[in-house]
Motif scaffolding. Structure first.
Motif, mmCIF file in Angstrom:
data_model
loop_
_atom_site.group_PDB
_atom_site.id
_atom_site.type_symbol
_atom_site.label_atom_id
_atom_site.label_comp_id
_atom_site.label_asym_id
_atom_site.label_seq_id
_atom_site.Cartn_x
_atom_site.Cartn_y
_atom_site.Cartn_z
ATOM 1 N N MET A 1 -0.008 -0.570 5.389
ATOM 2 C CA MET A 1 1.035 0.072 4.844
ATOM 3 C C MET A 1 1.150 0.287 3.125
ATOM 4 N N SER A 2 1.993 1.280 2.616
ATOM 5 C CA SER A 2 2.057 1.613 1.164
ATOM 6 C C SER A 2 3.493 1.594 0.946
ATOM 7 N N LEU A 3 3.572 1.419 -0.404
ATOM 8 C CA LEU A 3 5.111 1.188 -0.849
ATOM 9 C C LEU A 3 4.926 2.423 -1.981
ATOM 10 N N CYS A 4 5.977 3.429 -1.934
ATOM 11 C CA CYS A 4 6.017 4.044 -2.918
ATOM 12 C C CYS A 4 7.062 3.872 -4.128
ATOM 13 N N VAL A 5 6.651 3.673 -5.148
ATOM 14 C CA VAL A 5 7.650 3.382 -6.295
ATOM 15 C C VAL A 5 7.859 4.675 -7.189
ATOM 16 N N ILE A 6 9.260 5.140 -7.322
ATOM 17 C CA ILE A 6 9.400 6.328 -8.403
ATOM 18 C C ILE A 6 10.434 5.539 -9.440
ATOM 19 N N ALA A 7 9.813 5.527 -10.735
ATOM 20 C CA ALA A 7 10.739 4.859 -11.698
ATOM 21 C C ALA A 7 10.457 5.768 -13.038
ATOM 22 N N GLY A 8 11.525 5.925 -13.699
ATOM 23 C CA GLY A 8 11.174 6.705 -14.980
ATOM 24 C C GLY A 8 10.469 7.865 -14.929
ATOM 25 N N GLY A 9 10.686 8.595 -13.809
ATOM 26 C CA GLY A 9 9.974 10.014 -13.616
ATOM 27 C C GLY A 9 8.497 9.936 -13.070
ATOM 28 N N LYS A 10 8.022 8.559 -12.939
ATOM 29 C CA LYS A 10 6.736 8.336 -12.622
ATOM 30 C C LYS A 10 6.703 7.839 -11.206
ATOM 31 N N THR A 11 5.474 8.052 -10.602
ATOM 32 C CA THR A 11 5.488 7.875 -9.008
ATOM 33 C C THR A 11 4.362 6.558 -8.936
ATOM 34 N N ALA A 12 4.357 5.640 -8.294
ATOM 35 C CA ALA A 12 3.224 4.810 -8.122
ATOM 36 C C ALA A 12 3.205 4.493 -6.668
ATOM 37 N N VAL A 13 1.832 4.384 -6.103
ATOM 38 C CA VAL A 13 1.913 3.951 -4.593
ATOM 39 C C VAL A 13 1.174 2.856 -4.743
ATOM 40 N N LEU A 14 1.786 1.853 -3.964
ATOM 41 C CA LEU A 14 1.031 0.289 -3.971
ATOM 42 C C LEU A 14 0.590 0.095 -2.553
ATOM 43 N N ALA A 15 -0.584 -0.210 -2.268
ATOM 44 C CA ALA A 15 -0.906 -0.660 -1.151
ATOM 45 C C ALA A 15 -0.725 -2.075 -0.810
ATOM 46 N N ALA A 16 0.565 -2.355 -0.346
ATOM 47 C CA ALA A 16 1.000 -3.603 -0.006
ATOM 48 C C ALA A 16 2.105 -3.504 1.145
ATOM 49 N N SER A 17 2.113 -4.590 1.872
ATOM 50 C CA SER A 17 3.038 -4.422 3.183
ATOM 51 C C SER A 17 4.184 -5.505 2.983
ATOM 52 N N LEU A 18 3.915 -6.352 1.685
ATOM 53 C CA LEU A 18 4.882 -7.457 1.298
ATOM 54 C C LEU A 18 5.387 -6.993 -0.226
ATOM 55 N N PHE A 19 6.625 -7.251 -0.713
ATOM 56 C CA PHE A 19 6.637 -7.169 -2.086
ATOM 57 C C PHE A 19 7.866 -8.038 -2.442
ATOM 58 N N THR A 20 8.043 -8.483 -3.925
ATOM 59 C CA THR A 20 9.213 -9.302 -3.991
ATOM 60 C C THR A 20 9.858 -8.530 -5.267
ATOM 61 N N LEU A 21 11.123 -8.495 -5.247
ATOM 62 C CA LEU A 21 11.949 -8.002 -6.440
ATOM 63 C C LEU A 21 12.715 -9.171 -7.090
ATOM 64 N N SER A 22 12.790 -9.301 -8.361
ATOM 65 C CA SER A 22 13.415 -10.400 -9.137
ATOM 66 C C SER A 22 14.239 -9.601 -10.085
ATOM 67 N N TRP A 23 15.419 -10.054 -10.617
ATOM 68 C CA TRP A 23 16.203 -9.604 -11.718
ATOM 69 C C TRP A 23 17.159 -10.825 -12.124
ATOM 70 N N THR A 24 17.618 -10.809 -13.004
ATOM 71 C CA THR A 24 18.657 -11.409 -13.653
ATOM 72 C C THR A 24 20.105 -11.018 -13.198
ATOM 73 N N HIS A 25 21.031 -11.674 -12.802
ATOM 74 C CA HIS A 25 22.528 -11.480 -12.315
ATOM 75 C C HIS A 25 23.103 -11.123 -13.411
ATOM 76 N N SER A 26 23.785 -9.978 -13.487
ATOM 77 C CA SER A 26 24.477 -9.576 -14.771
ATOM 78 C C SER A 26 25.703 -10.342 -15.315
ATOM 79 N N VAL A 27 26.319 -11.305 -14.166
ATOM 80 C CA VAL A 27 27.623 -11.849 -14.572
ATOM 81 C C VAL A 27 26.866 -13.516 -14.948
#
Length: 112
Positions: A1-27
Motif C-alpha cells: 500500500m502507499s500513502l499519498c501526502v499533499i502538503a504546501g502544494g507538494k505531493t509525496a507518495v510513501l510506500a508504507a502500510s503503517l504511519f504515525t502522526l504526532s503533534w502538540t495539543h494547542s491548549v
C-alpha cells in the motif's frame, strides 16, 4: 500500500502500510500520537497515545497508562481522506513518520 501526502502544494507518495502522526495539543501543550494503517478502504486509526489529559482530550475509560502515556485503540471507521489543518497555536505542525522516515508537515498555519 502507499500513502499519498499533499502538503504546501507538494505531493509525496510513501510506500508504507503503517504511519504515525504526532503533534502538540494547542491548549494543553502536550504531545499526542496516532498510529494509522493504510487499507484499500482508506486510513484506519489503530492506536492513540496522549501524554496527559484535559481540555477536550480526556482518555476514554478503556485507556491504559503506559510510561506516562494514555494509550487506547479508538473504534472508528476507516477514513477515505484525512485532512489536517495547522492552527499556528502549537508552535509546530504535524510530524509524520513511516518506516523510520519522519517529516514535518503543516508547520505554517492554514486551512487543510
Amino acid at each position: 500500500m502507499s500513502l499519498c501526502v499533499i502538503a504546501g502544494g507538494k505531493t509525496a507518495v510513501l510506500a508504507a502500510s503503517l504511519f504515525t502522526l504526532s503533534w502538540t495539543h494547542s491548549v494543553e501543550k502536550v504531545e499526542w500520537r496516532e498510529t494509522w494503517r493504510v487499507l484499500p478502504a482508506g486510513l484506519q486509526l489503530v492506536e492513540a497515545r496522549v501524554k496527559g489529559s484535559g481540555a477536550g482530550m480526556e482518555p476514554p475509560p478503556d485507556a491504559r497508562l503506559e510510561a506516562g502515556w494514555w494509550v487506547y485503540a479508538p473504534r472508528v471507521a476507516a477514513l477515505p481522506v484525512l485532512r489536517l489543518a495547522a492552527s499556528g497555536a502549537t508552535g509546530a505542525g504535524w510530524r509524520l513518520c513511516a518506516d523510520g522516515d519522519c517529516r514535518q508537515i503543516g508547520a505554517e498555519p492554514g486551512a487543510p
